[in-house]
Design a protein around this motif. Sequence first.
Motif, PDB file in Angstrom:
ATOM      1  N   PHE A 138       0.830  -1.204   0.000  1.00  0.00           N
ATOM      2  CA  PHE A 138       0.000   0.000   0.000  1.00  0.00           C
ATOM      3  C   PHE A 138       0.869   1.260   0.000  1.00  0.00           C
ATOM      4  CE2 PHE A 138      -3.080  -2.942   2.221  1.00  0.00           C
ATOM      5  CZ  PHE A 138      -3.949  -3.024   1.148  1.00  0.00           C
ATOM      6  N   SER A 139       0.333   2.318  -0.607  1.00  0.00           N
ATOM      7  CA  SER A 139       1.046   3.591  -0.665  1.00  0.00           C
ATOM      8  C   SER A 139       0.862   4.406   0.604  1.00  0.00           C
ATOM      9  CB  SER A 139       0.571   4.423  -1.862  1.00  0.00           C
ATOM     10  OG  SER A 139       0.691   3.700  -3.064  1.00  0.00           O
ATOM     11  N   ARG A 140      -0.247   4.209   1.281  1.00  0.00           N
ATOM     12  CA  ARG A 140      -0.507   4.953   2.506  1.00  0.00           C
ATOM     13  C   ARG A 140      -1.412   4.133   3.414  1.00  0.00           C
ATOM     14  NH1 ARG A 140      -4.985   9.747   1.481  1.00  0.00           N
ATOM     15  NH2 ARG A 140      -6.680   8.423   0.753  1.00  0.00           N
ATOM     16  N   PHE A 141      -1.413   4.518   4.686  1.00  0.00           N
ATOM     17  CA  PHE A 141      -2.268   3.870   5.683  1.00  0.00           C
ATOM     18  C   PHE A 141      -3.092   4.923   6.405  1.00  0.00           C
ATOM     19  CE2 PHE A 141       1.163   0.798   5.128  1.00  0.00           C
ATOM     20  CZ  PHE A 141       0.459  -0.385   5.004  1.00  0.00           C
ATOM     21  N   ILE A 142      -4.292   4.522   6.795  1.00  0.00           N
ATOM     22  CA  ILE A 142      -5.214   5.412   7.495  1.00  0.00           C
ATOM     23  C   ILE A 142      -5.538   4.793   8.842  1.00  0.00           C
ATOM     24  CG2 ILE A 142      -7.484   6.504   7.460  1.00  0.00           C
ATOM     25  CD1 ILE A 142      -7.384   6.454   4.434  1.00  0.00           C
ATOM     26  N   PRO A 152      -9.649  11.006  10.173  1.00  0.00           N
ATOM     27  CA  PRO A 152      -8.656   9.950  10.405  1.00  0.00           C
ATOM     28  C   PRO A 152      -7.249  10.466  10.138  1.00  0.00           C
ATOM     29  CG  PRO A 152     -10.454   9.152   9.024  1.00  0.00           C
ATOM     30  CD  PRO A 152     -10.611  10.637   9.118  1.00  0.00           C
ATOM     31  N   TRP A 153      -6.287   9.719  10.636  1.00  0.00           N
ATOM     32  CA  TRP A 153      -4.883  10.077  10.498  1.00  0.00           C
ATOM     33  C   TRP A 153      -4.304   9.298   9.322  1.00  0.00           C
ATOM     34  CZ3 TRP A 153      -1.063   9.903  15.236  1.00  0.00           C
ATOM     35  CH2 TRP A 153       0.111  10.574  14.899  1.00  0.00           C
ATOM     36  N   THR A 154      -3.752  10.012   8.348  1.00  0.00           N
ATOM     37  CA  THR A 154      -3.208   9.380   7.142  1.00  0.00           C
ATOM     38  C   THR A 154      -1.699   9.596   7.065  1.00  0.00           C
ATOM     39  OG1 THR A 154      -5.276   9.780   5.954  1.00  0.00           O
ATOM     40  CG2 THR A 154      -3.340   9.267   4.629  1.00  0.00           C
ATOM     41  N   LEU A 155      -0.958   8.522   6.797  1.00  0.00           N
ATOM     42  CA  LEU A 155       0.488   8.595   6.630  1.00  0.00           C
ATOM     43  C   LEU A 155       0.911   7.801   5.398  1.00  0.00           C
ATOM     44  CD1 LEU A 155       1.978   8.091  10.235  1.00  0.00           C
ATOM     45  CD2 LEU A 155       1.850  10.219   8.916  1.00  0.00           C
ATOM     46  N   ASP A 156       1.913   8.318   4.684  1.00  0.00           N
ATOM     47  CA  ASP A 156       2.507   7.556   3.596  1.00  0.00           C
ATOM     48  C   ASP A 156       3.258   6.358   4.166  1.00  0.00           C
ATOM     49  OD1 ASP A 156       1.552   9.301   1.679  1.00  0.00           O
ATOM     50  OD2 ASP A 156       3.364  10.517   1.639  1.00  0.00           O
ATOM     51  N   SER A 157       3.284   5.282   3.408  1.00  0.00           N
ATOM     52  CA  SER A 157       3.935   4.066   3.896  1.00  0.00           C
ATOM     53  C   SER A 157       5.447   4.127   3.666  1.00  0.00           C
ATOM     54  CB  SER A 157       3.362   2.834   3.188  1.00  0.00           C
ATOM     55  OG  SER A 157       3.672   2.877   1.804  1.00  0.00           O
ATOM     56  N   GLN A 158       6.158   3.316   4.414  1.00  0.00           N
ATOM     57  CA  GLN A 158       7.605   3.140   4.273  1.00  0.00           C
ATOM     58  C   GLN A 158       7.883   1.660   4.024  1.00  0.00           C
ATOM     59  OE1 GLN A 158       9.699   5.755   4.284  1.00  0.00           O
ATOM     60  NE2 GLN A 158       8.006   7.178   4.706  1.00  0.00           N
ATOM     61  N   CYS A 187      -4.331   1.829   1.538  1.00  0.00           N
ATOM     62  CA  CYS A 187      -4.854   2.394   0.287  1.00  0.00           C
ATOM     63  C   CYS A 187      -3.704   2.579  -0.704  1.00  0.00           C
ATOM     64  CB  CYS A 187      -5.536   3.744   0.528  1.00  0.00           C
ATOM     65  SG  CYS A 187      -6.640   3.805   1.947  1.00  0.00           S
ATOM     66  N   TYR A 188      -4.080   2.746  -1.972  1.00  0.00           N
ATOM     67  CA  TYR A 188      -3.112   3.026  -3.025  1.00  0.00           C
ATOM     68  C   TYR A 188      -3.224   4.485  -3.462  1.00  0.00           C
ATOM     69  CZ  TYR A 188      -2.399  -2.014  -3.377  1.00  0.00           C
ATOM     70  OH  TYR A 188      -2.107  -3.314  -3.084  1.00  0.00           O
ATOM     71  N   ARG A 189      -2.111   5.038  -3.900  1.00  0.00           N
ATOM     72  CA  ARG A 189      -2.071   6.453  -4.255  1.00  0.00           C
ATOM     73  C   ARG A 189      -2.965   6.783  -5.446  1.00  0.00           C
ATOM     74  NH1 ARG A 189       2.800   6.799  -3.683  1.00  0.00           N
ATOM     75  NH2 ARG A 189       2.892   7.871  -1.682  1.00  0.00           N
ATOM     76  N   ASN A 190      -3.101   5.864  -6.381  1.00  0.00           N
ATOM     77  CA  ASN A 190      -3.909   6.155  -7.573  1.00  0.00           C
ATOM     78  C   ASN A 190      -5.405   6.022  -7.323  1.00  0.00           C
ATOM     79  OD1 ASN A 190      -3.923   3.414  -7.276  1.00  0.00           O
ATOM     80  ND2 ASN A 190      -3.411   2.929  -9.396  1.00  0.00           N
ATOM     81  N   SER A 191      -5.813   5.483  -6.172  1.00  0.00           N
ATOM     82  CA  SER A 191      -7.237   5.412  -5.813  1.00  0.00           C
ATOM     83  C   SER A 191      -7.358   5.619  -4.303  1.00  0.00           C
ATOM     84  CB  SER A 191      -7.842   4.067  -6.223  1.00  0.00           C
ATOM     85  OG  SER A 191      -7.090   2.994  -5.672  1.00  0.00           O
TER      86      SER A 191
END
Length: 286
Positions: A138-142, A152-158, A187-191
Amino acid sequence: MILTRMALLCLGTLPKPSIWAEPSSMILWRSPVTIWCQGTLKAQEFRVDREGSTAPWYTMKPLEPGDKAKFPITHMTEHTAGRYRCYYQSPAGWSESSDPLELVVTGFYRKPYLSALPRPVMTSGGNVTLLCGSQEGFSRFILTKEGEHSPPWTLDSQQHRSGDSQALFPVGPVTSSHKWTFTCYGCYRNSPQTCSHPSDVLELLVTGTADTISPSQNKSDPKSGAANTISPSQNTSDPKGASHPQDYTVGNLIRISMAGIILVALGVLLFQVHHSSRGTHDAARR
């Protein structure tokens, strides 16, 4: 007509309303959700729109006592996901727009995992880091907290060395007067508005301060198992006090070991004396 409405909204002179979603802004596919908009008691009409949508505005009359309205969505899908804002009208004119509310539809990918570092059991006033991760890339997590209307708190993944994508959410200070229950999504960045199934629920067990932990609090969490127990080594609020039981244990082991060595030495000495005396008697007889 739309241009006239937009002009009125841009000239809004009233305080902006509040907007939130129930039961949450993260909604499982095909499940219902309600958008709430709250303004002032003199509100005559409420409107809500979705960013980028060409559909007509949704309009509702206020509910009693007259300061808010609800906008139900019976079936949440990727077509109703998006960023929403609301407005209200009073005799003084139109309000400013609310802060954006992002509705996300979930249930499209496998659920991520969620854990607490260093552990989900802690004392009031402490801090904890929540780890959300997945093998899905995933590109990010919520991260969502149960019972809150705040976004909600959203962060880009590492990328972790294991190959998992992860995000670390620092949380705290926590208090025992509130419930600390969390869920995360991938989640993915493109959606970005279509996400995974929710992770398993993680509940933090918050006790009193470190100086007020009673024996009844030193027990396992039935939901989490024996791993979530409070032991002297986990209560790090007083490092010196926590080391005393270990000092007594080590001292006792040393004393027991020395006593054992002395007993063995005495046994050997007595055996040698007895054997020597018996040999002398046998020689005298001969």
